[in-house]
Each structure stands twice: as structure tokens, then as C-alpha cells.
Design a protein around this motif. Structure first.
Motif, PDB file in Angstrom:
ATOM      1  N   TYR A 119       3.629  38.587  60.477  1.00 26.68           N
ATOM      2  CA  TYR A 119       2.554  38.970  60.072  1.00 26.68           C
ATOM      3  C   TYR A 119       1.924  39.505  58.803  1.00 26.68           C
ATOM      4  CZ  TYR A 119       1.608  38.323  65.242  1.00 26.68           C
ATOM      5  OH  TYR A 119       1.757  37.947  66.543  1.00 26.68           O
ATOM      6  N   LEU A 120       2.937  39.609  58.231  1.00 28.77           N
ATOM      7  CA  LEU A 120       2.845  40.340  56.922  1.00 28.77           C
ATOM      8  C   LEU A 120       3.340  39.612  55.511  1.00 28.77           C
ATOM      9  CD1 LEU A 120       4.989  43.760  57.880  1.00 28.77           C
ATOM     10  CD2 LEU A 120       2.505  43.030  57.998  1.00 28.77           C
ATOM     11  N   GLU A 121       2.713  40.053  54.352  1.00 29.50           N
ATOM     12  CA  GLU A 121       3.072  39.486  53.344  1.00 29.50           C
ATOM     13  C   GLU A 121       2.955  40.308  52.021  1.00 29.50           C
ATOM     14  OE1 GLU A 121       0.336  36.236  52.447  1.00 29.50           O
ATOM     15  OE2 GLU A 121      -1.154  37.516  52.151  1.00 29.50           O
ATOM     16  N   ARG A 122       3.783  40.098  50.984  1.00 33.11           N
ATOM     17  CA  ARG A 122       3.711  40.827  50.022  1.00 33.11           C
ATOM     18  C   ARG A 122       2.907  40.288  48.742  1.00 33.11           C
ATOM     19  NH1 ARG A 122       7.431  44.497  47.422  1.00 33.11           N
ATOM     20  NH2 ARG A 122       9.204  43.908  48.865  1.00 33.11           N
ATOM     21  N   ILE A 123       1.817  41.052  48.373  1.00 33.92           N
ATOM     22  CA  ILE A 123       0.925  40.811  47.371  1.00 33.92           C
ATOM     23  C   ILE A 123       0.743  41.979  46.388  1.00 33.92           C
ATOM     24  CG2 ILE A 123      -1.526  40.438  46.931  1.00 33.92           C
ATOM     25  CD1 ILE A 123      -1.865  39.351  49.783  1.00 33.92           C
ATOM     26  N   ASN A 124       1.237  41.593  45.217  1.00 36.42           N
ATOM     27  CA  ASN A 124       1.140  42.755  44.127  1.00 36.42           C
ATOM     28  C   ASN A 124       2.078  43.756  44.385  1.00 36.42           C
ATOM     29  OD1 ASN A 124      -0.828  40.988  42.722  1.00 36.42           O
ATOM     30  ND2 ASN A 124      -2.358  42.060  43.594  1.00 36.42           N
ATOM     31  N   GLY A 125       3.160  43.505  45.086  1.00 34.06           N
ATOM     32  CA  GLY A 125       4.178  44.757  45.414  1.00 34.06           C
ATOM     33  C   GLY A 125       3.552  45.229  46.739  1.00 34.06           C
ATOM     34  N   GLN A 126       2.386  45.211  47.334  1.00 32.98           N
ATOM     35  CA  GLN A 126       2.097  45.868  48.303  1.00 32.98           C
ATOM     36  C   GLN A 126       2.310  44.885  49.624  1.00 32.98           C
ATOM     37  OE1 GLN A 126      -2.054  46.361  47.965  1.00 32.98           O
ATOM     38  NE2 GLN A 126      -1.831  48.182  46.846  1.00 32.98           N
ATOM     39  N   ILE A 127       2.673  45.753  50.812  1.00 39.04           N
ATOM     40  CA  ILE A 127       2.836  44.788  52.100  1.00 39.04           C
ATOM     41  C   ILE A 127       1.815  44.885  52.739  1.00 39.04           C
ATOM     42  CG2 ILE A 127       4.641  44.417  53.970  1.00 39.04           C
ATOM     43  CD1 ILE A 127       5.751  44.491  51.363  1.00 39.04           C
ATOM     44  N   ARG A 128       0.998  43.786  52.770  1.00 37.79           N
ATOM     45  CA  ARG A 128      -0.154  43.588  53.457  1.00 37.79           C
ATOM     46  C   ARG A 128      -0.210  42.470  54.775  1.00 37.79           C
ATOM     47  NH1 ARG A 128      -4.234  42.493  48.925  1.00 37.79           N
ATOM     48  NH2 ARG A 128      -5.187  41.347  50.477  1.00 37.79           N
ATOM     49  N   VAL A 129      -1.141  42.811  55.730  1.00 38.35           N
ATOM     50  CA  VAL A 129      -1.244  41.844  56.668  1.00 38.35           C
ATOM     51  C   VAL A 129      -1.935  40.650  56.102  1.00 38.35           C
ATOM     52  CG1 VAL A 129      -2.799  41.368  58.935  1.00 38.35           C
ATOM     53  CG2 VAL A 129      -1.479  43.410  58.649  1.00 38.35           C
TER      54      VAL A 129
END
Lengths: 323, 323
Positions: free
Chosen positions: A113-123
């Protein structure tokens, strides 16, 4: 008299011969605190959910389990919260939990359910709206002190916790509902006649003798919480047995409602048996299309039971006034 | 509880009398594709993980389950990936999965790891580093085609899938390892002697007669994958039985390694039994402090087995050259 000389064991005797779960004291303290912080007219429901296990060995490697993912219980808990109830959720560890249930019992793990965007782990964006909604509800009810979760694994854990919660809420009377959706084992092996070590397979076949579990609905209704509104469940696979068994339970225990359902159609159809409607139970059903579109039948079940519970409370107040 | 002496069922007969799982064709296609995309010298391991269930009724409400969260298997799968293996992970549905395992089997639900910041649903800062690391690994291995996950629930599902995978990788010979960490049922009720409907409790006690599960390690080693490197597991609760049973398995099936462990110390200590070290098994152990600090013993187990597997491959090539 030893336990296995009798066909059915006395419920009270059960507690003398089995060890309480390690979280019993914690549960006692938490439920006590939870109940005391509610306002005096707050409706409270105990929802039990998931199946209980029965160990076959004292050093447990194998156990008999009852089928139940906890769908009915966890979905119902959400509906009760939405209708303003305070919910004590007594659930099998690893079974479905309110609001979390949509993301846990599938073959996907949390990381999918997660992905890394600009270093942040987001849904992931496609999950953000739905998960955001569930997250908000979950946090709201938890922070407002309207949802308390207590977990069990074995039959014995469950029975000790059920009695503990019962005795803590008994004095609140009619405004407490018991919604006993957990799939409780019917048979168990008393601790003293259990195998100490892992049962060996080298010697051939295995024959297991199991005792019937004492019917705890009887002391619950008669002694533990005689004033509360009690809803039990009956799940069968043989349609011929459903009506007779639901009626039998009502007569035997004298509680308020039996929600009866068939294993294969439990998501579309249930019957509400009461003393007054023993021959003509109310049917609650939703279409296959509604189920596929994501509607939960628990919405309708809980709405109807909350209505009846309200009536039960009103009747009890009436009796108090006229007494 | 009594044990009856009777004859066990032939493994081949088993497949004629039980229905295959619904994901068998899917699994066949996926494993076939997975194997074909690996380079010719890629080492491959089949890791089996979690416990199998044995239904007690054809319309299943109750089943016998084996204790196993899947810790050993899921942790080992991660170690095999780190050591360059391609991993087929055959696991019990709802048991622990590689990289996801740290966030799924606790009483917390997925939502307790998340928070809303500026409208976005994000992993809480305290979890970001660890979850980010696991997410990166999980995505890397999945995208590189190094990790394939296939799920089962019942004993029957497991056996059909095990045979299917075996027959698909057999021709790859020594570079395939079987790491059979799943807790497979020893007893089952043949489908034809199972109760059609939910077993009724009204009539008193319950007696269950269960047959011994055929020993599938025999056809696996002898017929399905005679050239592969096969590691089986032996879990006991009685220390007196562990050595004798591990040696007995090696003699009976003639495979490469038995990893033996005790239920209570399985996270700190295992013994590797081989034909050469039947009386002096290698011990792998880590301290209680290491375990508490988050070290997994599977790191050491897999490292040692990978070393032996490498040797096994080298020996096989030697034999090929001299033949």
C-alpha cells in the motif's frame, strides 16, 4: 468427580480448572476505566469477534480452530460506533479489526500500500482517499475513548475475558448490549487429559476424544448480566437445523435475540429470532449486487438491533417508573 | 486420547482422492515463468512457511491447525534473497511474509503506523526509516523477479502445490534448494469420511478418528527432485526425541540436511543433522541478548546452508566432469 466423568461440564467448574489469560488484569483495568469515563446514558456494546482455538497439547503445537475471519464482528463494531455506541471489541488475535479490516486479510502485505516519494513513505494515491477515511474514523473513536480492543486466542482466554467484562458492566443494566458474534468452540480437551508433548505420528492413526464446552450463555444471561440486552449468533450449514436451533437457544437461555445465518449466505441474509417472533423471524437481507458494491449487511443488522435495544431501554425505564 | 495402529496412505493415492487448490494452474504458470527468467547459474530456493490446516467438515467450520506464525520461513526468505538466491515462497495465507512480517503479526493494525500530514497519509516518522528499508528491499526483489509468493491454506493445497513446484524445478538439479520450514499436519480426515455438515454438539462428546498423513518427503527425495538439495525441519517439545527423530528422518528419506529445533528455544538454537554428522550435528546458536536486539538466527542458518549448498553444487559438477 473428575471432569471427564460428566457429559457436560459446569461453567463455574471450568474456571477452577483452567488458567486465566495473561492479559486478564490488564483487560479488567482497561474495561473498568473505559466504562467509568462514559456518560451516564451512553449506550455500550460488547462485540465479540473471531474464532477461538482449542489446544490439543499442553506444549501447544496443534489446536482445533473455528472458522471466522472476524468480518461480522469488525464490520458491526464500525456500525455501532457510527450509531453512537461505545464499543468494547473482544477479538481473536490476528482476526479482522474495525477500520483496519480492509487492509489486512488479503494476500497483500502492508508494504504493497506504500511508496517512497521524495524520501517520504506514503500511502499510494489510489488508496489515499479510502485509507484516509478509515484512519480518521479510527483515530477519532480511539481518541474520544469510544473504542476499546481486547484480544484473545484460546477458548479459555475468551471465556475468562467474557466473564470479566460481564461482571464489570453488569451494574449498568439495560443500556449495555452483548453482541456475541465470536465463533466459540463447542468441544475441547480438558487440560489434565491433554498430551504433555507433541503428539507423535509414528504409531499410526490418531483418535481424539473431546468434551463438550459448557454453555456459558446460561450463566451469562441468568447470573452475570441479567439486565443487559443479549444478542447471540447461530451459524449452521444445514438449513433444516437453523430455525429449530435458534428457537431452542431462545427457550433454553431466555435472552433477547438470536441472529441466525447460514455459512454460505451469511453476507446476504440473516434472521432475527426473538421470543415474540419465534415462528416468524424478521429477515434482513441485501442483494448480491449490494454486497459486490461493497455494502455490508452489518449496517442493517446493527441498525435494527440498535432500534430494538432502544425500545428495550425504554421499556426498562417504564418498569422502573411504575415499580 | 489414544493412538490406534493402522496403515498409512500411499502418497500417490492421496492426489487421486483430494481436490487440487483453485490457484494450482496460476501457480504452475507463475513458477514456470519465474524459473525460465532466471539466469542459467542462478541458485533458486523453495521456502515453505506457516502451518497447514486440516478440515474436520466438508462444509468447513472447524479445522485442526498447526502452530506456526511463519517467522522461520519469512525471515529465511529475506536472508536467501540477501545472499543472491531467487526465492519461491510457498506460504500459509495470513502467515508472515518477507519484509512485511514486522508490521503484520502484532495487535496493532496497519492504520496505527500512519498519520495524516497536510492531507497526505504518511508513515509516522518513528517508523519511516525501518519501513522505508523494508519497502525498498521488497520492491527491489519483486521488480527484479527474484521473489515469487504462492499461498496455501489446507494440507491438501500445500501438497498439490509442493508437487507442482517440484516437477517444474526438477530439471534444474543441484542448484535448487528445498527449505521445507512449513509445519505440515501429521494427521488428517480423508474427505470421504468427513462430516458433510457442521458437527453438532447437542449429543455430548466428540470423538475424531484421524489418519496419518502420508510421508511426502519420500517421493519428493526419490522421485520428484532427486538431484536437488533438500533441507527438512524437525520441531519437537520433548528433548529426548529430537536427535533420534532427526537421524531417523535422514536414514529414511536420504536427503541432505535436517534442521532440528525445540519449540521453546527455536529462536536461539538449531542443530544441523547430515549423514556425515548424524552423531555430531553442527550447532547454530545466538544469545538471548542477540535475539532481544533484533538479530534473527535465520541469518546464520541460511548462511551455513548456502555454504553447504555451494559445496553440493561443486561436487555435482565434479561428478559430471568425471563421468
Amino acid at each position: 468427580m473428575t471432569l471427564d466423568m460428566r457429559r457436560t461440564i459446569d461453567p463455574d467448574t471450568y474456571f477452577d480448572h483452567n488458567l486465566p489469560p495473561t492479559n486478564l488484569q490488564w483487560a479488567h483495568d482497561e474495561v473498568d476505566k473505559f466504562v467509568k469515563t462514559q456518560s451516564p446514558d451512553q449506550r455500550i456494546v460488547l462485540v465479540t469477534s473471531g474464532g477461538t482455538t482449542v489446544p490439543l497439547e499442553n506444549n501447544t503445537v496443534r489446536f482445533v480452530d473455528n472458522f471466522s475471519a472476524g468480518t461480522r464482528g469488525s464490520s458491526s463494531a464500525e456500525q455501532f460506533l457510527a450509531m453512537g455506541y461505545a464499543v468494547i471489541f473482544l477479538y481473536r488475535e490476528q482476526s479482522l479489526q474495525p477500520f483496519n479490516r480492509n487492509y489486512s486479510h488479503n494476500t497483500r502485505g502492508i508494504l504493497s500500500y506504500l511508496e517512497r516519494i521524495n524520501g517520504q513513505i506514503r500511502v499510494k494515491p489510489e488508496w489515499e482517499e479510502k485509507m484516509g477515511r478509515d484512519l480518521d474514523s479510527y483515530q477519532k473513536y480511539t481518541q474520544e475513548g469510544k473504542l476499546l480492543m481486547v484480544n484473545f486466542t484460546t477458548l479459555s482466554d475468551y471465556l475468562f475475558l467474557l466473564r470479566e467484562v460481564s461482571l464489570l458492566v453488569a451494574s449498568l443494566g439495560p443500556r449495555v448490549m452483548f453482541y456475541l458474534a465470536a465463533a466459540v468452540s463447542d468441544f475441547f480437551i480438558p487440560s489434565h487429559s491433554m498430551s504433555e508433548h507433541k503428539i507423535q505420528s509414528a504409531s499410526g492413526d490418531l483418535t481424539l476424544h473431546m468434551n463438550q464446552v459448557p454453555k456459558f450463555l446460561r450463566p451469562l444471561v441468568k447470573n452475570w448480566v441479567p439486565l443487559c440486552f443479549i444478542v447471540s449468533f447461530k451459524l449452521e450449514t444445514d438449513p433444516e437445523l437453523l430455525g429449530p436451533k435458534a428457537r431452542h437457544a431462545l427457550e433454553k437461555y431466555g435472552h433477547q435475540v438470536v441472529v441466525a445465518n447460514m455459512l454460505n449466505t451469511r453476507k446476504c441474509q440473516v434472521w432475527l429470532f426473538t421470543k415474540e417472533e419465534a415462528q416468524n423471524p424478521a429477515i434482513i437481507q441485501i442483494s448480491k449486487e449490494d454486497v459486490d458494491a461493497g455494502k455490508d449487511i452489518e449496517q442493517d443488522i446493527v441498525e435494527e438491533l440498535a432500534r430494538r435495544h432502544q425500545q428495550y431501554i425504554a421499556n426498562a425505564q417504564q418498569q422502573d417508573l411504575s415499580a
